[in-house]
Motif scaffolding. Structure first.
Motif, mmCIF file in Angstrom:
data_model
loop_
_atom_site.group_PDB
_atom_site.id
_atom_site.type_symbol
_atom_site.label_atom_id
_atom_site.label_comp_id
_atom_site.label_asym_id
_atom_site.label_seq_id
_atom_site.Cartn_x
_atom_site.Cartn_y
_atom_site.Cartn_z
ATOM 1 N N GLY A 115 0.488 5.472 13.202
ATOM 2 C CA GLY A 115 1.318 6.409 12.442
ATOM 3 C C GLY A 115 1.652 5.871 11.065
ATOM 4 O O GLY A 115 1.658 6.615 10.080
ATOM 5 N N VAL A 116 1.895 4.581 10.994
ATOM 6 C CA VAL A 116 2.156 3.957 9.694
ATOM 7 C C VAL A 116 0.912 4.047 8.815
ATOM 8 O O VAL A 116 0.996 4.440 7.648
ATOM 9 C CB VAL A 116 2.608 2.493 9.863
ATOM 10 C CG1 VAL A 116 2.661 1.787 8.513
ATOM 11 C CG2 VAL A 116 3.963 2.431 10.559
ATOM 12 N N LEU A 117 -0.244 3.709 9.386
ATOM 13 C CA LEU A 117 -1.485 3.783 8.598
ATOM 14 C C LEU A 117 -1.743 5.202 8.108
ATOM 15 O O LEU A 117 -2.140 5.407 6.953
ATOM 16 C CB LEU A 117 -2.673 3.283 9.420
ATOM 17 C CG LEU A 117 -2.703 1.794 9.722
ATOM 18 C CD1 LEU A 117 -3.933 1.447 10.553
ATOM 19 C CD2 LEU A 117 -2.650 0.963 8.449
ATOM 20 N N ARG A 118 -1.503 6.188 8.955
ATOM 21 C CA ARG A 118 -1.695 7.576 8.531
ATOM 22 C C ARG A 118 -0.745 7.916 7.384
ATOM 23 O O ARG A 118 -1.110 8.643 6.463
ATOM 24 C CB ARG A 118 -1.480 8.531 9.698
ATOM 25 C CG ARG A 118 -2.630 8.466 10.690
ATOM 26 C CD ARG A 118 -2.472 9.440 11.807
ATOM 27 N NE ARG A 118 -2.675 10.790 11.284
ATOM 28 C CZ ARG A 118 -2.350 11.886 11.950
ATOM 29 N NH1 ARG A 118 -1.807 11.807 13.138
ATOM 30 N NH2 ARG A 118 -2.578 13.066 11.427
ATOM 31 N N GLY A 119 0.453 7.378 7.435
ATOM 32 C CA GLY A 119 1.431 7.634 6.385
ATOM 33 C C GLY A 119 1.074 7.003 5.056
ATOM 34 O O GLY A 119 1.550 7.443 4.007
ATOM 35 N N LEU A 120 0.215 5.985 5.081
ATOM 36 C CA LEU A 120 -0.208 5.346 3.833
ATOM 37 C C LEU A 120 -1.241 6.186 3.095
ATOM 38 O O LEU A 120 -1.449 6.005 1.896
ATOM 39 C CB LEU A 120 -0.768 3.950 4.116
ATOM 40 C CG LEU A 120 0.232 2.920 4.619
ATOM 41 C CD1 LEU A 120 -0.474 1.614 4.942
ATOM 42 C CD2 LEU A 120 1.371 2.714 3.636
ATOM 43 N N HIS A 162 0.795 -1.228 0.000
ATOM 44 C CA HIS A 162 0.000 0.000 0.000
ATOM 45 C C HIS A 162 0.828 1.279 0.000
ATOM 46 O O HIS A 162 0.270 2.370 0.016
ATOM 47 C CB HIS A 162 -0.959 -0.008 1.192
ATOM 48 C CG HIS A 162 -2.012 -1.054 1.069
ATOM 49 N ND1 HIS A 162 -1.839 -2.336 1.544
ATOM 50 C CD2 HIS A 162 -3.231 -1.029 0.479
ATOM 51 C CE1 HIS A 162 -2.910 -3.035 1.277
ATOM 52 N NE2 HIS A 162 -3.764 -2.280 0.618
ATOM 53 N N ASP A 163 2.127 1.165 -0.022
ATOM 54 C CA ASP A 163 3.021 2.319 -0.003
ATOM 55 C C ASP A 163 3.693 2.472 -1.368
ATOM 56 O O ASP A 163 4.897 2.280 -1.513
ATOM 57 C CB ASP A 163 4.063 2.152 1.112
ATOM 58 C CG ASP A 163 5.021 3.324 1.229
ATOM 59 O OD1 ASP A 163 4.652 4.452 0.826
ATOM 60 O OD2 ASP A 163 6.141 3.113 1.737
ATOM 61 N N ALA A 164 2.895 2.827 -2.355
ATOM 62 C CA ALA A 164 3.396 2.934 -3.725
ATOM 63 C C ALA A 164 4.513 3.971 -3.841
ATOM 64 O O ALA A 164 5.412 3.832 -4.665
ATOM 65 C CB ALA A 164 2.254 3.282 -4.674
ATOM 66 N N TYR A 223 -7.876 5.805 2.697
ATOM 67 C CA TYR A 223 -8.752 5.186 3.681
ATOM 68 C C TYR A 223 -7.990 4.777 4.935
ATOM 69 O O TYR A 223 -8.549 4.805 6.035
ATOM 70 C CB TYR A 223 -9.452 3.954 3.091
ATOM 71 C CG TYR A 223 -10.391 4.283 1.969
ATOM 72 C CD1 TYR A 223 -11.509 5.086 2.184
ATOM 73 C CD2 TYR A 223 -10.168 3.804 0.687
ATOM 74 C CE1 TYR A 223 -12.378 5.405 1.155
ATOM 75 C CE2 TYR A 223 -11.028 4.100 -0.356
ATOM 76 C CZ TYR A 223 -12.125 4.902 -0.110
ATOM 77 O OH TYR A 223 -12.979 5.204 -1.133
ATOM 78 N N TRP A 224 -6.744 4.354 4.775
ATOM 79 C CA TRP A 224 -5.949 3.923 5.933
ATOM 80 C C TRP A 224 -5.715 5.090 6.880
ATOM 81 O O TRP A 224 -5.799 4.931 8.095
ATOM 82 C CB TRP A 224 -4.642 3.288 5.477
ATOM 83 C CG TRP A 224 -4.889 2.147 4.549
ATOM 84 C CD1 TRP A 224 -4.567 2.071 3.228
ATOM 85 C CD2 TRP A 224 -5.593 0.943 4.857
ATOM 86 N NE1 TRP A 224 -5.016 0.885 2.699
ATOM 87 C CE2 TRP A 224 -5.646 0.175 3.678
ATOM 88 C CE3 TRP A 224 -6.181 0.437 6.013
ATOM 89 C CZ2 TRP A 224 -6.249 -1.076 3.628
ATOM 90 C CZ3 TRP A 224 -6.790 -0.812 5.964
ATOM 91 C CH2 TRP A 224 -6.818 -1.548 4.778
ATOM 92 N N ALA A 225 -5.443 6.250 6.327
ATOM 93 C CA ALA A 225 -5.249 7.436 7.169
ATOM 94 C C ALA A 225 -6.540 7.818 7.874
ATOM 95 O O ALA A 225 -6.532 8.193 9.052
ATOM 96 C CB ALA A 225 -4.741 8.601 6.329
ATOM 97 N N ALA A 226 -7.665 7.698 7.177
ATOM 98 C CA ALA A 226 -8.967 8.009 7.786
ATOM 99 C C ALA A 226 -9.264 7.046 8.930
ATOM 100 O O ALA A 226 -9.716 7.468 10.004
ATOM 101 C CB ALA A 226 -10.067 7.960 6.732
ATOM 102 N N ALA A 227 -9.002 5.766 8.719
ATOM 103 C CA ALA A 227 -9.231 4.771 9.777
ATOM 104 C C ALA A 227 -8.341 5.051 10.980
ATOM 105 O O ALA A 227 -8.783 4.974 12.132
ATOM 106 C CB ALA A 227 -8.980 3.369 9.241
ATOM 107 N N ALA A 228 -7.083 5.386 10.730
ATOM 108 C CA ALA A 228 -6.158 5.694 11.815
ATOM 109 C C ALA A 228 -6.612 6.917 12.593
ATOM 110 O O ALA A 228 -6.548 6.946 13.823
ATOM 111 C CB ALA A 228 -4.746 5.908 11.271
ATOM 112 N N THR A 229 -7.099 7.926 11.887
ATOM 113 C CA THR A 229 -7.570 9.147 12.537
ATOM 114 C C THR A 229 -8.732 8.843 13.475
ATOM 115 O O THR A 229 -8.796 9.361 14.593
ATOM 116 C CB THR A 229 -7.963 10.200 11.483
ATOM 117 O OG1 THR A 229 -6.806 10.495 10.698
ATOM 118 C CG2 THR A 229 -8.476 11.467 12.129
ATOM 119 N N VAL A 230 -9.628 7.978 13.042
ATOM 120 C CA VAL A 230 -10.759 7.588 13.898
ATOM 121 C C VAL A 230 -10.251 6.835 15.128
ATOM 122 O O VAL A 230 -10.658 7.116 16.264
ATOM 123 C CB VAL A 230 -11.784 6.738 13.107
ATOM 124 C CG1 VAL A 230 -12.811 6.118 14.038
ATOM 125 C CG2 VAL A 230 -12.451 7.580 12.039
#
Length: 135
Positions: free
Chosen positions: A78-83, A27-29, A86-93
């Protein structure tokens, strides 16, 4: 949250942790994250540089970014936010939950990860194509 210098330190013999690394790679293109096993010399050196003592059986993934080291749920989120996306949105929640609750859930999974997901005899090695992203 991730910058071009973000490094993820992970338990190299843990199947769950290796799966997490594979997930991030997929997921980290943009290739923002680099990786090192906590058991490796470079991983141990990064831990010590940030005041974290290496242990025989690591209990957390570590995100090293912008001169700081994040552990437990802060590292994973923090990793999810960096991706991004949707991953950043999920991490924020999930970051809305108090850290003691997030970390308690993280520690529950960490304590049981070998039993639930298994472990390898040695650290996972990246393919030649991915080797440049590993320290």
């Amino acid at each position: 949250m991730a910058s071009s210098s973000a490094t993820i330190l992970f338990d190299g013999v843990c199947n769950l942790c290796n799966g997490f690394v594979q997930f991030v790679i997929e997921h980290d293109a943009a290739g923002r994250f680099r990786f090192a096993a906590l058991q490796s010399e470079k991983g141990k050196a990064l831990l010590q540089a940030h005041g974290i003592q290496p242990v025989a059986e690591p209990g957390t993934v570590v995100l090293v970014q912008d001169g700081k080291a994040y552990t437990h749920s802060a590292a994973a989120l923090g990793v999810l936010r960096g991706l991004g996306g949707y991953w950043a949105a999920a991490a924020t929640v999930l970051l809305l939950l108090p850290r003691p609750i997030r970390d308690a859930a993280y520690r529950l999974v960490a304590r049981n990860r070998y039993r639930w997901f298994g472990r390898q005899e040695s650290c996972w090695l990246p393919t030649p194509e991915l080797a440049a992203r590993f320290l």
